[in-house]
Write a protein that holds these residues in place. Structure first.
Motif, PDB file in Angstrom:
ATOM      1  N   LEU A  60       0.967  -1.079  -0.022  1.00  0.00           N
ATOM      2  CA  LEU A  60       0.149  -0.119  -0.020  1.00  0.00           C
ATOM      3  C   LEU A  60       0.912   1.254   0.226  1.00  0.00           C
ATOM      4  CD1 LEU A  60      -2.797  -0.938   2.468  1.00  0.00           C
ATOM      5  CD2 LEU A  60      -2.865  -0.926  -0.046  1.00  0.00           C
ATOM      6  N   GLU A  63       2.206   1.520  -3.611  1.00  0.00           N
ATOM      7  CA  GLU A  63       0.963   1.884  -4.709  1.00  0.00           C
ATOM      8  C   GLU A  63       0.450   3.372  -4.588  1.00  0.00           C
ATOM      9  OE1 GLU A  63      -3.302   0.050  -6.152  1.00  0.00           O
ATOM     10  OE2 GLU A  63      -1.628  -1.280  -5.495  1.00  0.00           O
ATOM     11  N   PHE A  64       0.369   3.560  -3.406  1.00  0.00           N
ATOM     12  CA  PHE A  64      -0.586   4.913  -2.957  1.00  0.00           C
ATOM     13  C   PHE A  64       0.187   5.980  -2.658  1.00  0.00           C
ATOM     14  CE2 PHE A  64      -3.903   1.486  -2.678  1.00  0.00           C
ATOM     15  CZ  PHE A  64      -4.553   1.853  -3.868  1.00  0.00           C
ATOM     16  N   TRP A  66       1.084   6.236   0.526  1.00  0.00           N
ATOM     17  CA  TRP A  66       0.539   6.465   1.971  1.00  0.00           C
ATOM     18  C   TRP A  66       1.679   6.391   2.837  1.00  0.00           C
ATOM     19  CZ3 TRP A  66      -4.404   3.124   1.192  1.00  0.00           C
ATOM     20  CH2 TRP A  66      -5.186   3.626   0.255  1.00  0.00           C
ATOM     21  N   THR A 120      -9.304   3.977  -3.339  1.00  0.00           N
ATOM     22  CA  THR A 120      -8.535   4.875  -3.940  1.00  0.00           C
ATOM     23  C   THR A 120      -7.828   6.321  -2.889  1.00  0.00           C
ATOM     24  OG1 THR A 120     -10.065   6.250  -4.544  1.00  0.00           O
ATOM     25  CG2 THR A 120      -9.340   4.561  -6.279  1.00  0.00           C
TER      26      THR A 120
END
Length: 441
Positions: A60, A63-64, A66, A120
């Motif tokens: 995560l 990909e994002f 964060w 998202t």
């Protein structure tokens, strides 16, 4: 593990359920063991999600974008709700029955995990992973195991508690390596879908096979000398859960049990389950290898927890807790020196040792709640479990923050080891009680 059904009970069972009971004097496996088996499978299914968070922190993040602290906050919310929901779920089981509450909880887990594949934004992670799955797993928490044990068994309670507690470790054992391979292939979404489908698959077993009380099938609880009538539904589930908490909070043993269990959660779910895989990866260990080590913890957790239940039926629960926490603390102090790019014998020794101790604390803690608080012990244990998850939640987020700030997890391992030493001392000062505290009017 068998019990003879007398003629009166057999006749009553036939009248009440239409089932053909065995002839008087013929031994059979008591229905309680089948109920325990369904509870085991149910907790096993819910545990599929419990093994996932530590695997998703890095994917995560990549990909994002964060931060690990943000992802840790979602894990923290999940862990906190897992504990805070438990006492209310125990009270709801007294109001609406075990089957309805557990089936609804499994649907929540499936919904929350399934929806994550379309997220998202970070708030969606908090909603699905944190809120929905947190509420679902909280309703499937160990308070559920305590409720089943208290209703269906008067003998072998420690052993049954150990077996049901081990179900969560078995779920980790079964699903963690599979999901680690999925995540390592480059996409975490199939793992989330697997969790969702697993939770849904357990729902039919709950609706068809689980029963709320022995009286529903005209049986005595396992080991009971007399038939126990099913109590009427208890209204005001939320009010009752809060009332029990307020009364328990006036007693010293409650705070000692809550404190020790908070440290238990901090040093297991919050720290090792959430951060072991990324910590090992920091030292160059491949994610599947690190996840496999957690699965090995699951293997020995099953052995350790069932053994702990057997010991709880025979020895002082206070001393057992003190030994468990002391040994756990010592092992954590050595962990930073053991992390390496590959698996080696000292690391395997730690994994086996930690696995045996992972939730061995549950059977003696449940036994002490039962000793101290009698019929309300399942709800009291739900609140004690809440403290477990609050401790886990704090360390889940603080561990991620420590990694972001210091670039390593070492300070968290050492702090958790010191806390375990404090928990060992707290367990020893819990006083004995021959008669439970009167909790409800």
């Amino acid at each position: 593990m068998t019990q003879t059904t007398d003629a009166t009970t057999a006749t009553a069972a036939t009248t009440a359920t239409g089932d053909q009971s065995p002839p008087p004097g013929r031994p059979r496996i008591h229905r309680a063991w089948f109920v325990a088996a369904v509870a085991f499978v149910t907790i096993l299914g819910a545990a599929a999600f419990r093994s996932l968070p530590g695997l998703l922190i890095d994917p995560l993040h990549e990909e994002f974008g964060w931060s690990r602290g943000t992802i840790g906050a979602a894990v923290s919310l999940n862990l906190a709700l897992y504990g805070l929901t438990a006492p209310f779920a125990a009270a709801l089981m007294d109001r609406f029955g075990i089957r309805r509450v557990v089936a609804f909880a499994l649907v929540l887990i499936a919904l929350g995990s399934g929806l994550t594949v379309w997220m998202t934004a970070a708030w969606q992670l908090l909603l699905c992973w944190g809120l929905l799955v947190g509420l679902g797993t909280g309703s499937m928490a160990l308070a559920f195991a305590a409720t089943v044990t208290n209703r269906w068994f008067t003998e072998r309670r420690g052993l049954v508690t150990g077996i049901l507690t081990a179900a969560s470790a078995s779920g980790q054992l079964i699903f963690l390596p599979l999901m680690a391979l999925m995540v390592d292939e480059g996409d975490w979404r199939p793992a989330a879908v697997t969790v969702s489908l697993t939770a849904l698959a357990v729902v039919p077993f709950v609706l068809l096979l689980l029963r709320d009380h022995p009286a529903d099938v005209a049986l005595k609880p396992y080991g009971a000398q007399e038939f126990v009538a099913k109590p009427p539904p208890v209204p005001g589930a939320a009010r009752r859960a809060v009332t029990v908490l307020l009364k328990a909070a006036r007693t010293g043993p409650f705070w000692l049990l809550a404190g020790t269990f908070a440290i238990c959660g901090a040093s297991t779910n919050g720290l090792v389950q959430t951060h072991f895989v990324p910590a090992a990866h920091d030292h160059g260990m491949p994610v599947p290898a690190a996840a496999s080590l957690l699965a090995v913890i699951g293997v020995f957790d099953v052995i350790g927890t069932i053994a702990s239940g057997w010991l709880t039926d025979r020895f002082d629960a206070r001393r057992l807790l003190a030994v468990y926490y002391a040994l756990r603390g010592v092992s954590l102090l050595f962990l930073p020196m053991l992390l390496a790019p590959s698996v080696h014998p000292p690391m395997l020794f730690f994994i086996v040792f930690y696995g045996l101790d992972w939730v061995a604390t549950v059977p003696p803690t449940v036994a002490l709640c039962r000793e101290q608080y009698g019929e309300d012990s399942a709800i009291v244990f739900g609140w004690v479990l809440a403290s477990h998850q609050v401790g886990a939640a704090l360390v889940a987020v603080l561990g991620g923050v420590a990694r972001d700030v210091f670039g390593a997890y070492d300070v968290v391992w050492y702090a958790s080891g010191a806390l375990c030493a404090a928990a060992a001392l707290m367990a020893l000062v819990i006083r004995r009680r021959t008669a439970p505290v009167a909790m409800t009017a």
